[in-house]
Design a protein around this motif. Sequence first.
Motif, PDB file in Angstrom:
ATOM      1  N   CYS A   1       0.841  -1.199   0.000  1.00  0.00           N
ATOM      2  CA  CYS A   1       0.000   0.000   0.000  1.00  0.00           C
ATOM      3  C   CYS A   1       0.876   1.247   0.000  1.00  0.00           C
ATOM      4  O   CYS A   1       2.007   1.214   0.467  1.00  0.00           O
ATOM      5  CB  CYS A   1      -0.893   0.038   1.241  1.00  0.00           C
ATOM      6  N   GLY A   2       0.327   2.345  -0.496  1.00  0.00           N
ATOM      7  CA  GLY A   2       1.037   3.614  -0.485  1.00  0.00           C
ATOM      8  C   GLY A   2       0.070   4.781  -0.522  1.00  0.00           C
ATOM      9  O   GLY A   2      -1.094   4.634  -0.873  1.00  0.00           O
ATOM     10  N   SER A   3       0.572   5.928  -0.173  1.00  0.00           N
ATOM     11  CA  SER A   3      -0.232   7.150  -0.172  1.00  0.00           C
ATOM     12  C   SER A   3      -0.326   7.719  -1.588  1.00  0.00           C
ATOM     13  O   SER A   3       0.552   7.487  -2.422  1.00  0.00           O
ATOM     14  CB  SER A   3       0.398   8.200   0.734  1.00  0.00           C
ATOM     15  N   PHE A   4      -1.390   8.492  -1.820  1.00  0.00           N
ATOM     16  CA  PHE A   4      -1.535   9.189  -3.090  1.00  0.00           C
ATOM     17  C   PHE A   4      -2.213  10.529  -2.850  1.00  0.00           C
ATOM     18  O   PHE A   4      -2.882  10.736  -1.839  1.00  0.00           O
ATOM     19  CB  PHE A   4      -2.347   8.371  -4.105  1.00  0.00           C
ATOM     20  N   ALA A   5      -2.025  11.429  -3.790  1.00  0.00           N
ATOM     21  CA  ALA A   5      -2.724  12.713  -3.793  1.00  0.00           C
ATOM     22  C   ALA A   5      -2.883  13.149  -5.246  1.00  0.00           C
ATOM     23  O   ALA A   5      -1.948  13.023  -6.039  1.00  0.00           O
ATOM     24  CB  ALA A   5      -1.947  13.769  -3.019  1.00  0.00           C
ATOM     25  N   SER A   6      -4.077  13.619  -5.589  1.00  0.00           N
ATOM     26  CA  SER A   6      -4.320  14.102  -6.943  1.00  0.00           C
ATOM     27  C   SER A   6      -5.135  15.385  -6.870  1.00  0.00           C
ATOM     28  O   SER A   6      -5.842  15.629  -5.891  1.00  0.00           O
ATOM     29  CB  SER A   6      -5.055  13.049  -7.776  1.00  0.00           C
ATOM     30  N   SER A   7      -5.020  16.191  -7.924  1.00  0.00           N
ATOM     31  CA  SER A   7      -5.776  17.437  -7.932  1.00  0.00           C
ATOM     32  C   SER A   7      -6.093  17.879  -9.345  1.00  0.00           C
ATOM     33  O   SER A   7      -5.389  17.547 -10.295  1.00  0.00           O
ATOM     34  CB  SER A   7      -5.005  18.541  -7.206  1.00  0.00           C
ATOM     35  N   ALA A   8      -7.168  18.629  -9.440  1.00  0.00           N
ATOM     36  CA  ALA A   8      -7.562  19.361 -10.640  1.00  0.00           C
ATOM     37  C   ALA A   8      -7.639  20.812 -10.191  1.00  0.00           C
ATOM     38  O   ALA A   8      -8.432  21.129  -9.303  1.00  0.00           O
ATOM     39  CB  ALA A   8      -8.910  18.867 -11.137  1.00  0.00           C
ATOM     40  N   VAL A   9      -6.817  21.691 -10.758  1.00  0.00           N
ATOM     41  CA  VAL A   9      -6.746  23.065 -10.258  1.00  0.00           C
ATOM     42  C   VAL A   9      -6.766  24.090 -11.387  1.00  0.00           C
ATOM     43  O   VAL A   9      -6.290  23.830 -12.491  1.00  0.00           O
ATOM     44  CB  VAL A   9      -5.494  23.292  -9.381  1.00  0.00           C
ATOM     45  N   MET A  10      -7.327  25.264 -11.041  1.00  0.00           N
ATOM     46  CA  MET A  10      -7.351  26.410 -11.940  1.00  0.00           C
ATOM     47  C   MET A  10      -6.993  27.663 -11.153  1.00  0.00           C
ATOM     48  O   MET A  10      -7.064  27.672  -9.921  1.00  0.00           O
ATOM     49  CB  MET A  10      -8.731  26.576 -12.579  1.00  0.00           C
ATOM     50  N   ASN A  11      -6.631  28.721 -11.859  1.00  0.00           N
ATOM     51  CA  ASN A  11      -6.337  30.008 -11.232  1.00  0.00           C
ATOM     52  C   ASN A  11      -7.601  30.827 -10.986  1.00  0.00           C
ATOM     53  O   ASN A  11      -7.556  31.820 -10.270  1.00  0.00           O
ATOM     54  CB  ASN A  11      -5.382  30.823 -12.106  1.00  0.00           C
ATOM     55  N   VAL A  12      -8.685  30.456 -11.633  1.00  0.00           N
ATOM     56  CA  VAL A  12      -9.964  31.166 -11.519  1.00  0.00           C
ATOM     57  C   VAL A  12     -11.033  30.164 -11.092  1.00  0.00           C
ATOM     58  O   VAL A  12     -10.802  28.954 -11.094  1.00  0.00           O
ATOM     59  CB  VAL A  12     -10.352  31.828 -12.860  1.00  0.00           C
ATOM     60  N   SER A  13     -12.208  30.654 -10.753  1.00  0.00           N
ATOM     61  CA  SER A  13     -13.311  29.774 -10.335  1.00  0.00           C
ATOM     62  C   SER A  13     -14.163  29.395 -11.538  1.00  0.00           C
ATOM     63  O   SER A  13     -14.877  30.235 -12.094  1.00  0.00           O
ATOM     64  CB  SER A  13     -14.185  30.480  -9.298  1.00  0.00           C
ATOM     65  N   PRO A  14     -14.118  28.123 -11.951  1.00  0.00           N
ATOM     66  CA  PRO A  14     -14.950  27.681 -13.063  1.00  0.00           C
ATOM     67  C   PRO A  14     -16.387  27.413 -12.595  1.00  0.00           C
ATOM     68  O   PRO A  14     -16.665  27.422 -11.398  1.00  0.00           O
ATOM     69  CB  PRO A  14     -14.270  26.376 -13.484  1.00  0.00           C
ATOM     70  N   ASN A  15     -17.274  27.133 -13.549  1.00  0.00           N
ATOM     71  CA  ASN A  15     -18.640  26.731 -13.197  1.00  0.00           C
ATOM     72  C   ASN A  15     -18.595  25.461 -12.358  1.00  0.00           C
ATOM     73  O   ASN A  15     -19.323  25.332 -11.391  1.00  0.00           O
ATOM     74  CB  ASN A  15     -19.480  26.501 -14.449  1.00  0.00           C
ATOM     75  N   TRP A  16     -17.757  24.514 -12.772  1.00  0.00           N
ATOM     76  CA  TRP A  16     -17.487  23.304 -11.994  1.00  0.00           C
ATOM     77  C   TRP A  16     -16.134  22.746 -12.420  1.00  0.00           C
ATOM     78  O   TRP A  16     -15.659  23.020 -13.516  1.00  0.00           O
ATOM     79  CB  TRP A  16     -18.593  22.247 -12.123  1.00  0.00           C
TER      80      TRP A  16
END
Length: 152
Positions: free
Chosen positions: A57-72
């Motif tokens: 087993c191992g740790s993970f981290a993922s992200s979806a990022v923007m500089n502005v606020s999208p609708n979603w």
Amino acid sequence: MVRNLKKASAAIALTALLAVGVASGAQATSGSGTAYFDNGQPITANMWIQSVAKGGCGSFASSAVMNVSPNWIRNTTSFYQYGVGSISIKGVNVSGSGTSNPATIQWTNSNGARGSYLSGTVCMGWGSFYLGADVAATAYYYGNLRTASAHV
């Protein structure tokens, strides 16, 4: 007696070497990818996963990022393995978590957030020898839909 002392010294040295190897073996792999909206705003997919030994087993981290606020904005993270057995994901309470091969989890933010983040622990099947991950960052913004992806 000297012979037993040499065996004991060799066993202690081997144990110390293994302990150092295990302690320094906590390596990780990371990746990212970026796509752009028509107005030039980027969306970025990020993936980090701890190197996992056979059946571990191992740790993970993922992200979806923007500089502005999208609708979603949505983070879809998938894990795959080479070998047999089911992948299990722990410590993540989002839709789609569970056991399968590949295993996929997803989180969508539509509350003005600039990102969608997932983290936890992932375990590979008992007969597997490699565990990798993909992340897709998808957002609706500026009248467009864009997806960025990363693979590790």
